[in-house]
Structures are given as C-alpha cells and as structure tokens.
Motif scaffolding. Sequence first.
Motif, PDB file in Angstrom:
ATOM      1  N   ASP A 163      80.049  88.312  -9.383  1.00 50.15           N
ATOM      2  CA  ASP A 163      81.336  88.241 -10.060  1.00 50.15           C
ATOM      3  C   ASP A 163      82.262  89.284  -9.432  1.00 50.15           C
ATOM      4  OD1 ASP A 163      83.309  87.557 -11.855  1.00 50.15           O
ATOM      5  OD2 ASP A 163      82.487  88.750 -13.500  1.00 50.15           O
ATOM      6  N   ALA A 211      90.022  80.991  -7.737  1.00 48.10           N
ATOM      7  CA  ALA A 211      90.407  79.583  -7.710  1.00 48.10           C
ATOM      8  C   ALA A 211      90.535  79.139  -6.260  1.00 48.10           C
ATOM      9  CB  ALA A 211      91.739  79.389  -8.439  1.00 48.10           C
ATOM     10  N   CYS A 241      84.833  79.116  -8.137  1.00 52.88           N
ATOM     11  CA  CYS A 241      85.511  79.493  -9.381  1.00 52.88           C
ATOM     12  C   CYS A 241      84.595  79.123 -10.544  1.00 52.88           C
ATOM     13  CB  CYS A 241      86.853  78.763  -9.493  1.00 52.88           C
ATOM     14  SG  CYS A 241      87.837  79.306 -10.924  1.00 52.88           S
ATOM     15  N   LYS A 242      84.519  79.974 -11.539  1.00 53.45           N
ATOM     16  CA  LYS A 242      83.595  79.727 -12.656  1.00 53.45           C
ATOM     17  C   LYS A 242      83.859  78.391 -13.349  1.00 53.45           C
ATOM     18  CE  LYS A 242      82.000  84.337 -13.869  1.00 53.45           C
ATOM     19  NZ  LYS A 242      82.022  85.447 -14.844  1.00 53.45           N
ATOM     20  N   THR A 243      85.110  77.942 -13.297  1.00 54.43           N
ATOM     21  CA  THR A 243      85.405  76.656 -13.935  1.00 54.43           C
ATOM     22  C   THR A 243      84.714  75.497 -13.226  1.00 54.43           C
ATOM     23  OG1 THR A 243      87.422  76.441 -12.599  1.00 54.43           O
ATOM     24  CG2 THR A 243      87.642  77.435 -14.779  1.00 54.43           C
ATOM     25  N   GLU A 244      84.299  75.722 -11.955  1.00 50.86           N
ATOM     26  CA  GLU A 244      83.616  74.669 -11.202  1.00 50.86           C
ATOM     27  C   GLU A 244      82.137  74.569 -11.568  1.00 50.86           C
ATOM     28  OE1 GLU A 244      84.478  74.521  -6.913  1.00 50.86           O
ATOM     29  OE2 GLU A 244      85.934  76.107  -7.272  1.00 50.86           O
ATOM     30  N   SER A 264      86.051  83.970 -12.092  1.00 51.55           N
ATOM     31  CA  SER A 264      87.243  83.291 -12.614  1.00 51.55           C
ATOM     32  C   SER A 264      88.476  83.658 -11.801  1.00 51.55           C
ATOM     33  CB  SER A 264      87.457  83.670 -14.086  1.00 51.55           C
ATOM     34  OG  SER A 264      87.584  85.074 -14.222  1.00 51.55           O
ATOM     35  N   THR A 268      74.765  70.161 -14.876  1.00 50.46           N
ATOM     36  CA  THR A 268      75.912  70.355 -13.979  1.00 50.46           C
ATOM     37  C   THR A 268      75.862  71.718 -13.324  1.00 50.46           C
ATOM     38  OG1 THR A 268      77.304  68.891 -15.311  1.00 50.46           O
ATOM     39  CG2 THR A 268      78.426  70.421 -13.825  1.00 50.46           C
ATOM     40  N   THR A 276      80.812  75.197 -14.817  1.00 48.13           N
ATOM     41  CA  THR A 276      80.634  75.237 -16.265  1.00 48.13           C
ATOM     42  C   THR A 276      80.350  73.825 -16.753  1.00 48.13           C
ATOM     43  OG1 THR A 276      83.037  75.015 -16.569  1.00 48.13           O
ATOM     44  CG2 THR A 276      82.128  77.239 -16.616  1.00 48.13           C
ATOM     45  N   GLY A 277      79.829  73.751 -17.953  1.00 51.00           N
ATOM     46  CA  GLY A 277      79.500  72.436 -18.507  1.00 51.00           C
ATOM     47  C   GLY A 277      78.042  72.384 -18.914  1.00 51.00           C
TER      48      GLY A 277
END
Length: 204
Positions: free
Chosen positions: A60, A91, A110-113, A88, A120, A115-116
């Motif tokens: 991180d 991006a 990016c952490k959003t990639e 995060s 995933t 998550t889930g």
Amino acid sequence: MTESPKTTRVLIVDDSSVVCRVFSRALSTVPDITVVGTAANPYIARDMIVQLAPDVITLDLDMPRMDGLTFLKKLMTHHPMPVVVVSSLTAQGSEKALEAMQHGAVDVVCKTEVTGSTETISSELARRIRAASQAKFPASCALPQEHHVHPEQVPDKDSRIIAIGASTGGTMALQTVLSKFPADAPATVIVQHMPVEFVKPLAA
C-alpha cells in the motif's frame, strides 16, 4: 515421485487490518500462492522480509510512519525484489502509479480493481502476483559493451538504430540505461511490457 509445483510466497504490507485479512483469506484459496505474513507498516515489513524471504510483496502507499513510495525506493536500493503496489492512490495512469513503476514496482493496482467477492479478489491478485514473481532484478544494470569492428563495417550513423526490449519490472532498468545515453545517441526504439495506460506518461 512427481515434484510439487513451486508456491509463490507473498507478504502483504497494508496498514488496514481489514484489507490484510480480506487479501489473506482470498489468496488462501489459491493453491500456488502462500501468504507468509502481513505487515502494518514498512518498518515491520522490513524485518519480515529478512525473516520470511517472501517472493513477492503487495504494498500500500498510504501508510503511517513511512509512506509506501519512500519504502519502495529504499527496498529497491538495498533489497530489490518483485513488488505489486495495491493502493487507492494508484488509479490507472495516475502520477502516483507511474511514480511507483519508475521506482521499481512490477505492477500497480488500484484497490477498486481488486474488491468484490473472494473469487474476484483471489483471481485478480493471484494473476498479478504470478506475473510479478517472474520479474528478475539484477544486481546492477550496465550498458552493453561496444563491439570493435573494422571501420568499413560501421554503417553511416544516420542509419543506425538501438532496439531495447524490457520485460515486466523493466522501467527502473530503462531509467538507468537511458540516463547514460549521450545526447547524440542513435535513434532508439523501446518495447516495454507494462499496462497500456502507463505508456504515454512513461514516454513523456
């Protein structure tokens, strides 16, 4: 007896205990990846790298005591190894993402990639970690030695070209090599294995 496939040993470096727990649980479902530990800050990570000798670390950037980019620079100077930055702050195509790759990160996510669902997360992280584990980090990056040839064999300078191919994690090596080129170096073409969104910022 059939030899078992090599397991990639991973250290997760993130100040969020939730992220560490989620990533560890997700990767525990992947047969060829073993999480050997988690570290809440770079100082803990430094000691664990020495003790546990992981093959890859996920890192991180936004952490207490020392930010991830500073730790990455120090790590690549004193103990170069495959690093996947998961933050995060990174991006696609962002300045932080490019800076991380310039300082030696093999990949940036990016952490959003990631998550889930557990499936995933494990699938995407595992893919990135496997690729990172193949990266090689030589002790030094020296320019190739010039071959001495007969003057008649040397083509006109305007017709010469230098071609460079760099694999995953090659951005730091490129920086080392290109910074030593003279101003009148021949035209140079570069093939660099990296996410397409980073190519234009790297060239700039």
